[in-house]
Design a protein around this motif. Structure first.
Motif, mmCIF file in Angstrom:
data_model
loop_
_atom_site.group_PDB
_atom_site.id
_atom_site.type_symbol
_atom_site.label_atom_id
_atom_site.label_comp_id
_atom_site.label_asym_id
_atom_site.label_seq_id
_atom_site.Cartn_x
_atom_site.Cartn_y
_atom_site.Cartn_z
ATOM 1 N N VAL A 157 0.853 -1.186 0.000
ATOM 2 C CA VAL A 157 0.000 0.000 0.000
ATOM 3 C C VAL A 157 0.891 1.238 0.000
ATOM 4 O O VAL A 157 1.910 1.281 0.690
ATOM 5 C CB VAL A 157 -0.907 0.034 1.249
ATOM 6 C CG1 VAL A 157 -1.756 1.303 1.260
ATOM 7 C CG2 VAL A 157 -1.798 -1.190 1.310
ATOM 8 N N VAL A 158 0.488 2.245 -0.776
ATOM 9 C CA VAL A 158 1.179 3.534 -0.766
ATOM 10 C C VAL A 158 0.210 4.580 -0.248
ATOM 11 O O VAL A 158 -0.876 4.764 -0.806
ATOM 12 C CB VAL A 158 1.671 3.938 -2.171
ATOM 13 C CG1 VAL A 158 2.300 5.330 -2.127
ATOM 14 C CG2 VAL A 158 2.680 2.927 -2.689
ATOM 15 N N SER A 159 0.573 5.259 0.832
ATOM 16 C CA SER A 159 -0.266 6.289 1.433
ATOM 17 C C SER A 159 0.341 7.669 1.189
ATOM 18 O O SER A 159 1.467 7.801 0.707
ATOM 19 C CB SER A 159 -0.400 6.056 2.938
ATOM 20 O OG SER A 159 0.853 6.257 3.575
ATOM 21 N N LYS A 160 -0.408 8.702 1.566
ATOM 22 C CA LYS A 160 0.116 10.062 1.442
ATOM 23 C C LYS A 160 1.314 10.264 2.354
ATOM 24 O O LYS A 160 2.203 11.065 2.048
ATOM 25 C CB LYS A 160 -0.986 11.073 1.759
ATOM 26 C CG LYS A 160 -2.050 11.162 0.674
ATOM 27 C CD LYS A 160 -3.157 12.129 1.037
ATOM 28 C CE LYS A 160 -4.228 12.157 -0.053
ATOM 29 N NZ LYS A 160 -5.383 13.013 0.312
ATOM 30 N N SER A 161 1.362 9.537 3.461
ATOM 31 C CA SER A 161 2.530 9.616 4.341
ATOM 32 C C SER A 161 3.776 9.084 3.631
ATOM 33 O O SER A 161 4.873 9.630 3.780
ATOM 34 C CB SER A 161 2.287 8.808 5.624
ATOM 35 O OG SER A 161 1.242 9.361 6.382
ATOM 36 N N ASP A 162 3.596 8.006 2.859
ATOM 37 C CA ASP A 162 4.715 7.450 2.090
ATOM 38 C C ASP A 162 5.177 8.434 1.022
ATOM 39 O O ASP A 162 6.376 8.560 0.744
ATOM 40 C CB ASP A 162 4.306 6.129 1.432
ATOM 41 C CG ASP A 162 3.886 5.077 2.451
ATOM 42 O OD1 ASP A 162 4.545 4.984 3.503
ATOM 43 O OD2 ASP A 162 2.906 4.357 2.192
ATOM 44 N N ILE A 163 4.207 9.130 0.406
ATOM 45 C CA ILE A 163 4.533 10.130 -0.600
ATOM 46 C C ILE A 163 5.348 11.266 0.026
ATOM 47 O O ILE A 163 6.353 11.719 -0.527
ATOM 48 C CB ILE A 163 3.246 10.709 -1.239
ATOM 49 C CG1 ILE A 163 2.451 9.605 -1.955
ATOM 50 C CG2 ILE A 163 3.597 11.834 -2.202
ATOM 51 C CD1 ILE A 163 3.106 9.023 -3.166
ATOM 52 N N MET A 164 4.924 11.714 1.205
ATOM 53 C CA MET A 164 5.674 12.761 1.904
ATOM 54 C C MET A 164 7.098 12.311 2.197
ATOM 55 O O MET A 164 8.056 13.063 2.034
ATOM 56 C CB MET A 164 4.974 13.125 3.220
ATOM 57 C CG MET A 164 3.718 13.940 3.092
ATOM 58 S SD MET A 164 3.231 14.726 4.663
ATOM 59 C CE MET A 164 3.420 13.391 5.833
ATOM 60 N N GLY A 165 7.222 11.056 2.633
ATOM 61 C CA GLY A 165 8.552 10.521 2.935
ATOM 62 C C GLY A 165 9.439 10.473 1.713
ATOM 63 O O GLY A 165 10.643 10.726 1.800
#
Length: 238
Positions: free
Chosen positions: A57-65
């Motif tokens: 899963v890719v979340s917006k938190s992962d995108i920020m990271g």
């Protein structure tokens, strides 16, 4: 001892889950992922291959990271995804799904068909809140019922201050976006309040705002005041 029946009693995951699902391939880019996150107004996207069990899963938190780490938008999503995804079943109770999300500190689960790799839907906190709103709006003792004047004396009405999170994360308008990303990542909140010198709320920066800045090529040195959504929506604790 008599058991007290609550609103979730008897409700299953299938009653609240969303059927619309977005699945990206492992080689799809971060840029592509951001486009789908924004277009469909979701907070996470599955990564997988046809007829196979989802990989992550890719979340917006992962995108920020990814942005914080300096990864280009062309980076494949498999490089930043969380794996494996956590699943539930459509016939699991909402109580059990909530327990799983809370114990794993995650936002949503994916409903996997029994003895199959097929994802039947997804369930997140807003889906459950929406279902509860549907039930409460039809309740004889609900505030939306014509007899609400009679119900006021019989039903406890919770106030905002009774359930709110009291430790609010905030920053000043001149705080750098890099610091905002650090705060959001560390707190696991979906948004941060932006205040002026008198600590009065001026706006909000959400993970969606940060994600869009990444895609539009903004620099992490820009200030919170230049990208915040304003004004902030407020309510009273009573």
């Amino acid at each position: 001892m008599k058991m007290v029946k609550d609103t979730l009693s008897g409700l299953k995951v299938r009653h609240a889950m969303r059927k619309q699902l977005i699945v990206l391939g492992p080689d799809d880019s971060i840029d592509c992922c951001i486009q789908y996150l924004i277009k469909y107004k979701v907070n996470a996207i599955l990564v997988g291959k046809d007829s196979e069990k989802p990989l992550g899963v890719v979340s917006k938190s992962d995108i920020m990271g990814a942005w914080y780490s300096g990864l280009p938008l062309s980076t494949p999503v498999e490089m930043i995804m969380n794996s494996p995804p956590l699943f539930c079943r459509p016939d699991d109770t909402l109580d059990s799904a909530l327990d799983t999300m809370k114990s794993n500190n995650i936002y949503q689960l994916y409903a996997l068909e029994k003895n199959s790799n097929i994802i039947d839907g997804a369930i997140a906190y807003p889906d459950i809140v929406g279902l509860l709103y549907h039930y409460c709006s039809r309740c004889d003792q609900g505030l939306f019922n014509k007899s609400k004047e009679m119900a006021q004396d019989r039903v406890k009405r919770y106030k905002v201050h009774e359930i709110m999170t009291k430790q609010v994360e905030s920053c000043q308008e001149d705080t750098s976006l890099e610091s905002v990303v650090e705060i959001l990542s560390g707190s696991r909140f979906g948004a941060i309040l932006v205040s002026d010198d008198q600590n009065y709320p001026k706006g909000v920066i959400s993970k969606t705002d940060v994600t869009l800045c990444y895609r539009h090529g903004e620099d992490l040195s820009v200030t919170a005041g230049t990208i915040m959504s304003s004004p902030a929506a407020l309510c009273y604790e009573q």
